[in-house]
Structures are given as structure tokens and as C-alpha cells.
Write an enzyme that holds these catalytic residues in place. Structure first.
Site, PDB file in Angstrom:
ATOM      1  N   CYS A  34       0.855  -1.191   0.000  1.00 48.71           N
ATOM      2  CA  CYS A  34       0.000   0.000   0.000  1.00 48.71           C
ATOM      3  C   CYS A  34       0.895   1.247   0.000  1.00 48.71           C
ATOM      4  O   CYS A  34       1.627   1.482  -0.950  1.00 48.71           O
ATOM      5  CB  CYS A  34      -0.940  -0.067   1.206  1.00 48.71           C
ATOM      6  SG  CYS A  34      -2.212   1.200   1.298  1.00 48.71           S
ATOM      7  N   ASP A  37      -8.876  -2.782  -7.842  1.00 47.31           N
ATOM      8  CA  ASP A  37      -8.459  -1.776  -6.862  1.00 47.31           C
ATOM      9  C   ASP A  37      -9.211  -0.479  -7.119  1.00 47.31           C
ATOM     10  O   ASP A  37      -9.090   0.120  -8.188  1.00 47.31           O
ATOM     11  CB  ASP A  37      -6.953  -1.545  -6.980  1.00 47.31           C
ATOM     12  CG  ASP A  37      -6.360  -0.770  -5.817  1.00 47.31           C
ATOM     13  OD1 ASP A  37      -7.018   0.183  -5.341  1.00 47.31           O
ATOM     14  OD2 ASP A  37      -5.243  -1.117  -5.387  1.00 47.31           O
ATOM     15  N   HIS A  56      -7.773  -3.868  -3.773  1.00 42.90           N
ATOM     16  CA  HIS A  56      -6.627  -3.313  -3.060  1.00 42.90           C
ATOM     17  C   HIS A  56      -6.388  -4.144  -1.789  1.00 42.90           C
ATOM     18  O   HIS A  56      -7.310  -4.708  -1.225  1.00 42.90           O
ATOM     19  CB  HIS A  56      -6.920  -1.850  -2.678  1.00 42.90           C
ATOM     20  CG  HIS A  56      -5.757  -1.137  -2.086  1.00 42.90           C
ATOM     21  ND1 HIS A  56      -4.708  -0.677  -2.856  1.00 42.90           N
ATOM     22  CD2 HIS A  56      -5.464  -0.799  -0.808  1.00 42.90           C
ATOM     23  CE1 HIS A  56      -3.831  -0.088  -2.073  1.00 42.90           C
ATOM     24  NE2 HIS A  56      -4.259  -0.148  -0.826  1.00 42.90           N
TER      25      HIS A  56
END
Length: 295
Positions: A175, A232, A264
Site C-alpha cells: 500500500c 483496486d 486493493h
């Protein structure tokens, strides 16, 4: 319920926020015990992976850096010397139990894995209940240059204090840490390999974040494997495709693999976004990528 995507600060609907019937006291106790931020809700006990430390040396340490002492968690095989080093870069939620577990998994593969608390000057995300507040009050205040210097300090400490191999350094991040992985590959000429898990590749420049991965695609010192999810909501596939094109134009050895059905944070086994098949395949690809650069 509506929350903010941890990478892009864009609104999205997911299950990061607590269910209405969740017992708050019990939940907060669970989070605190594992070092999770209050915003990481719920922690999925049924999918969370726990790797034991049998045969490993693990612990916490402090590294002197500008502005204080950088806390780190490390895991390595017990004994041994000249261990290949992997820097493990956190999500926006800090070095919680999932990130520590990633370090232990890498240590079982023969690596010295180090996860630094890169927000230690700006604040502790574990104490904050809202993702948007973590982004605004902590993440937005963290300069990329500071992060690069802290990671350099970790790499040096690994060799001096933990018998790390001075000739083999890699990085992986998730991330927020995925974006940092790309940037560090353009920063440190000693880096040998990198794996970026769903890190943002483009965005508006700012004083703290003057460049993004797409801006340094032609300046990478080490090959990076990018692992991204086709579903995502915060990182459009158009951005990923633009990054791939920039890498190809630069003649880079880096590459990106997209999992079409993954959201995601598909590797985050403590969150509802976890996708077992994609996470396991990504982990296998990462180990193979590192092994390839080790020769």
C-alpha cells in the site's frame, strides 16, 4: 459504510469501519494486543496468518537517525552471517502484527527482514480510529526524503548490528509502502531487488512527495516487481498501464503483474480485502523475484 481509500484519499465503500453490533471494548482490546490501528476494522481472525518464530531470532531495536531513534522490528534465521537483507515497508497503519508476520515469513526463507516505524516522528496510527485522519494528521506530514534516509539507516544497521550481507539488499512494501518501494529503487544504488504490492504510482506532487513512481521509472537502480489488483478502487488500471509503458520505454528490467479479480490490499490477511489465492501467488512470485536477483 463510507471510508477513505488509504492510498488515494478518495471515498470508497468497504468494511474497514466497525460493524454496528461489534462490541467496542472487546474489539479495541484485540486491536491493541496485535498492534493494529483502530481504523483497521475488523481484524479477520479466521484469515489472519500467524507465523511462529521457531528457529528465528526476532526482536525490536532502535536506530539513531535525524530527529530521534527509529524503532524497528526484525526477524532473521538464528545464527548465520552475511544474510540477505529485505526492508519491509508498512502500510499507513504502521508496523502492526501483520507486517511483523511478513518479517518472520521472510526470515524462514533465509532473509534478515527489517520493518521500521517510519511514522515515529509524526504520530502513532494505532491511536486513531479514522482512516482519513491517519492520512491527514500523519501520512501527509511524512516527507519522502525522510523515509529514504531512514531506510538507508536501516540498511546500514543491518550490516553492522545483524550480520547482514552488505552486497545484497532488497525492499518490499504494501500500500503506502508499495509506493515507497518504487521510490527507494530509484534512490539507493546498492539495492538489488524490489517488490511493490499495490502501491500508488502517480499523483499530484507536493513538498513532501515531489515525485511519484511514474516519474522515476527511467531511474531505477534495481528491478522492481509490481503486484496489483484489477479491482483496486484507489489505483486505476490506467495508472498501472501507464507505469508499465514508462518502464518499457525506459528499457527497465522491472515488470508489473495484475490480478484481474483482486481488490486493493489483497495480501492483507487480517482485512476483508484478503484474497488467499492471489496473496499466495504473489508471495511465490516475490520469493522467485528475489532469488532471481540473488543469482
Amino acid at each position: 459504510m463510507k471510508t477513505m481509500d488509504p492510498e488515494t484519499d478518495r471515498p470508497q465503500f468497504d468494511s474497514l469501519l466497525p460493524a454496528a453490533r461489534l462490541d467496542r471494548r472487546g474489539f479495541v482490546t484485540t486491536l491493541a494486543a496485535a498492534g493494529f490501528a483502530l481504523a483497521v476494522q475488523p481484524v479477520q481472525a479466521s484469515t489472519t496468518i500467524s507465523t511462529d518464530a521457531t528457529g528465528l531470532s526476532t526482536g525490536e531495536a532502535g536506530i539513531a537517525v535525524e530527529g530521534g531513534t527509529l524503532p524497528v522490528y526484525f526477524a532473521r534465521p538464528a545464527g548465520g552471517s552475511k544474510l540477505p537483507v529485505v526492508l519491509v515497508v508498512q502500510e499507513i497503519f504502521g508496523v502492526h502484527e501483520h507486517i511483523r508476520d511478513v518479517c518472520r515469513r521472510l526470515a524462514h526463507q533465509g532473509y534478515l527482514a527489517i520493518a521500521p516505524e517510519l511514522f515515529f516522528r509524526q504520530g502513532d496510527p494505532r491511536t486513531i480510529e479514522n482512516v482519513a485522519e491517519i492520512l491527514q494528521s500523519i501520512v501527509a506530514k511524512v516527507p519522502d526524503a525522510q523515509v529514504m534516509a531512514d531506510l538507508d539507516a536501516c540498511a546500514a544497521w543491518a550490516v553492522v548490528a545483524q550480520s547482514g550481507d552488505p552486497d545484497w539488499l532488497a525492499i518490499t512494501g504494501f500500500c503506502w509502502g508499495g509506493r515507497i518501494t518504487w521510490l527507494y529503487a530509484a534512490h539507493n544504488p546498492r539495492l538489488r531487488s524490489g517488490v511493490a504490492w499495490y502501491g500508488r504510482v502517480d499523483g499530484a506532487p507536493s513538498d513532501n512527495t515531489p515525485r511519484h513512481p511514474i516519474d522515476v521509472a527511467d531511474a531505477l537502480h534495481a528491478p522492481v516487481l509490481g503486484l496489483y489488483g484489477g479491482q483496486d478502487q484507489g489505483i486505476p488500471l490506467t495508472d498501472v498501464e501507464m507505469m508499465n509503458e514508462a518502464l518499457a520505454k525506459a528499457g527497465s528490467r522491472s515488470t508489473i503483474h495484475v490480478y484481474p479479480d483482486a481488490p486493493h490490499a489483497f495480501h492483507a490477511d487480517y482485512r476483508p480485502s484478503y484474497r488467499k489465492a492471489e496473496a499466495e501467488d504473489g508471495w511465490k512470485r516475490m520469493l522467485e523475484w528475489f532469488a532471481r536477483q540473488r543469482g
